[in-house]
Design a protein around this motif. Structure first.
Motif, mmCIF file in Angstrom:
data_model
loop_
_atom_site.group_PDB
_atom_site.id
_atom_site.type_symbol
_atom_site.label_atom_id
_atom_site.label_comp_id
_atom_site.label_asym_id
_atom_site.label_seq_id
_atom_site.Cartn_x
_atom_site.Cartn_y
_atom_site.Cartn_z
ATOM 1 N N TYR A 85 0.833 -1.210 0.000
ATOM 2 C CA TYR A 85 0.000 0.000 0.000
ATOM 3 C C TYR A 85 0.864 1.254 0.000
ATOM 4 C CZ TYR A 85 -3.083 3.599 1.828
ATOM 5 O OH TYR A 85 -3.764 4.760 2.014
ATOM 6 N N ASP B 9 -4.588 3.834 -11.753
ATOM 7 C CA ASP B 9 -4.331 3.229 -10.437
ATOM 8 C C ASP B 9 -5.494 3.465 -9.469
ATOM 9 O OD1 ASP B 9 -3.032 1.909 -8.438
ATOM 10 O OD2 ASP B 9 -1.809 3.616 -7.827
ATOM 11 N N ARG C 58 2.472 1.935 -3.272
ATOM 12 C CA ARG C 58 1.497 2.459 -4.220
ATOM 13 C C ARG C 58 1.211 3.928 -3.974
ATOM 14 N NH1 ARG C 58 -3.161 -1.926 -5.285
ATOM 15 N NH2 ARG C 58 -3.503 -1.353 -7.445
ATOM 16 N N LYS C 59 0.927 4.235 -2.709
ATOM 17 C CA LYS C 59 0.521 5.602 -2.394
ATOM 18 C C LYS C 59 1.697 6.556 -2.463
ATOM 19 C CE LYS C 59 -3.875 5.885 -1.617
ATOM 20 N NZ LYS C 59 -4.739 6.765 -2.411
ATOM 21 N N ASP D 121 -6.015 -7.180 -3.496
ATOM 22 C CA ASP D 121 -4.864 -7.827 -4.133
ATOM 23 C C ASP D 121 -4.657 -9.218 -3.563
ATOM 24 O OD1 ASP D 121 -4.306 -5.818 -5.838
ATOM 25 O OD2 ASP D 121 -2.668 -4.944 -4.680
ATOM 26 N N GLY E 115 -3.767 7.624 -6.842
ATOM 27 C CA GLY E 115 -3.488 6.274 -6.376
ATOM 28 C C GLY E 115 -4.750 5.524 -6.051
ATOM 29 N N LEU F 175 -0.767 -1.839 -11.914
ATOM 30 C CA LEU F 175 0.486 -2.572 -12.020
ATOM 31 C C LEU F 175 0.588 -3.345 -13.320
ATOM 32 C CD1 LEU F 175 2.907 -3.094 -10.050
ATOM 33 C CD2 LEU F 175 1.920 -5.343 -9.797
#
Lengths: 369, 178
Positions: free
Chosen positions: A39, B60, A42-43, A73, A53, B66
């Motif tokens: 996480y 995203d 990503r962020k 995920d 995001g 991804l």
């Protein structure tokens, strides 16, 4: 029935303490950090690239800043087909992800995440196994982690995987040599291989490793990044050249385990950096005894010790989190090194510098004493 | 999430104090917010795809950021740009290599129907060889259209039955496509 009649009664507190510590470290690594780092990555990348995001997954209308995406995920990866390629070595293909993850977790056994506390007549040490050769144990176990990638590459029966595995082996072996030498300076200064002793000396703010061994810190950081196999040292994975490197033929949860290994390694590296260079669980200019006597005078000895333990835990994991964010910052800032550049950096720059650092440290120690 | 028929069963008895759901729906929910893309980009629509993936439109947000360049790890095959007959065996191979469950996203007029290339060299839509889940026309499609398509795909994935999987290999073998 009298509880003291049970055989081995006197060892019960130690056993309970040990189980609690193992569960704590396991939960921190696999339960908290591994999903959370996905996480954060990503962020943080979204923040750095001026994006929003992941933020769509919601339960009952609550998105909690996209935190559910770690859960989606995980669900997706568990429900994904577990693929084993034709001609693959099935047992090895199955074994490789575990070989990659387990050493990263085991290395945490010798890392102290707090000092010694006296809780209701019981002496609690916040370290799972206080080995005399702690730092060597970490290197030994980290060396096993390399096998995970190499076995995965070999077992996949895929050219890209094999190339990735060969690159992994070359990079890991090169940087393990340099990494071992960068740490020698630290060991000379603290005169110990035991991580708890190294941590205890750093109670004094000016004895922190970063002040005593600044060059050693930078070299160790570079080597640790290389051992982690992430950008800028992700040549074993190299998407533009090798598709996905050594885990090209892995899908679903096994593929996620290689990721998890990377994330756990980040946590381990941050913890090692914290213990060796950033004063472990100590707060700058605040001594263990000073804070303990203050807390004892307010809430009593046992509760005071307990409070101190939680404060030190918070300080330690706070430092670890800071370093993790720093490592992620590097990951999203730098482009990938070319293969020959990585080799040159390892053998021609870091290795000689580490040797010079050892020599300089020795000379200074001789002069000072 | 939640069971549709509220007249009877547990939800009627227990009221709003619990949430009932099925494994299918939970897995569907997980899958729809976690597409790992395989960008199969051959032509000019790729420019627009960069805009979709980049900061301004940011794919995203839907959890589909991804890109995995190994088909084993990808869920969503995004075919972007003109597919010639020479490309078809490659596309078919990539599709066959993907691990189940897998979805196909037709991005742009050429992929949907061959677009303006109504000639001997261009495949008249990839649905001639692959099962396509979402068609997004346009030359190139606006990012908004792509997100509309992605959200429609999310709705499909949410309500999918497990019995739909595995989908298996593509319609034609490599020899037939040559």
């Amino acid at each position: 029935m009298d509880i003291t009649l049970i055989p081995g009664y006197q060892y019960m507190p130690e056993l309970v303490e040990m189980m609690l510590k193992i569960v704590f470290i396991f939960t921190m690594n696999v339960g908290v950090f591994a999903p959370l780092l996905g996480y954060v990555e990503r962020k943080q990348s979204a923040l750095m690239q001026d994006r929003i995001g992941a933020n769509r997954a919601a339960i009952l209308g609550f998105t909690i800043f996209g935190l559910w995406h770690t859960m989606t995920d995980a669900i997706k990866l568990i429900a994904k087909e577990d693929f084993i390629p034709e001609g693959a070595d099935k047992p090895l293909h199955f074994l490789a992800p575990f070989v990659a993850v387990v050493p990263a977790l085991i290395a945490f056994a010798v890392i102290p995440f707090g000092g010694t506390y006296y809780l209701w007549g019981h002496e609690a040490h916040l370290i799972i196994a206080d080995l005399d050769v702690g730092i060597l144990f970490i290197f030994a176990v980290a060396g096993i982690g390399t096998y995970g990638a190499v076995i995965a590459a070999w077992a996949s029966n895929n050219n890209w995987s094999l190339l990735g595995g060969v690159r992994t082996a070359a990079q890991m072996v090169s940087y393990e040599v340099a990494m071992g030498l960068t740490i020698v300076g630290v060991l000379m200064v603290y005169e110990s291989l035991k991580l708890t002793e190294i941590a205890l000396i750093q109670e004094d703010f000016f004895m922190w490793g970063i002040f005593l061994q600044p060059v050693g810190f930078l070299l160790f950081l570079a080597c640790a990044l290389a051992e982690n196999k992430r950008v800028p040292f992700d040549i074993p994975e190299a998407e533009s050249e090798l598709i996905a490197g050594y885990f090209t033929e892995y899908s679903g949860l096994k593929f996620a385990m290689f990721w998890m290994a990377e994330f756990v390694e980040i946590v381990t590296i941050s913890a090692i950096l914290t213990v060796l260079f950033f004063g472990a669980w100590h707060i700058p200019f605040v001594t263990h005894d000073g804070l303990l006597s203050l807390l004892t005078s307010v809430v009593g000895a046992d509760i005071g010790n307990l409070l101190l333990m939680f404060i030190h835990l918070a300080v330690f994991w706070g430092k670890v989190c800071f370093l993790i964010v720093f490592l992620m910052l590097i990951r999203w800032s730098l482009p990938r090194f070319r293969y020959d550049q990585i080799m040159k950096l390892g053998w021609k720059i870091i290795l000689p510098l580490a040797l010079v650092n050892i020599l300089a440290t020795g000379v200074i120690l001789l002069v000072v004493k | 999430m939640g069971v549709e028929n509220e007249e009877q069963g547990f939800e009627h008895v227990l009221g709003d104090s619990v949430i009932l759901t099925t494994v299918e729906q939970v897995v569907g929910w997980g899958r729809k917010f976690s597409f790992f893309l395989y960008p199969f980009i051959t032509a000019c629509c790729g420019m627009e795809f960069m805009s979709v993936a980049g900061p301004r439109y940011d794919i995203d947000r839907f959890g589909a950021a991804l890109p995995r360049f190994s088909p084993r790890q990808a869920d969503l095959l995004i075919v972007v740009g003109t597919i010639s007959h020479k490309q078809l065996p490659i596309l078919n191979k990539v599709y066959n290599q993907m691990a189940e469950p897998k979805w196909v996203f037709a991005y742009g007029a050429c992929v949907v129907s061959g677009g303006m290339y109504d000639n001997y060299s261009t495949a008249q839509g990839i649905d001639t060889i692959l099962p396509v889940d979402v068609y997004v026309p346009g030359c190139p499609p606006r990012p908004e259209m792509v997100f509309d398509g992605l959200m429609k795909l999310q709705d499909i994935v949410q309500n999918e039955k497990f019995s739909k999987w595995p989908r298996g290999a593509g319609k034609y073998t490599a020899e037939e496509l040559k």
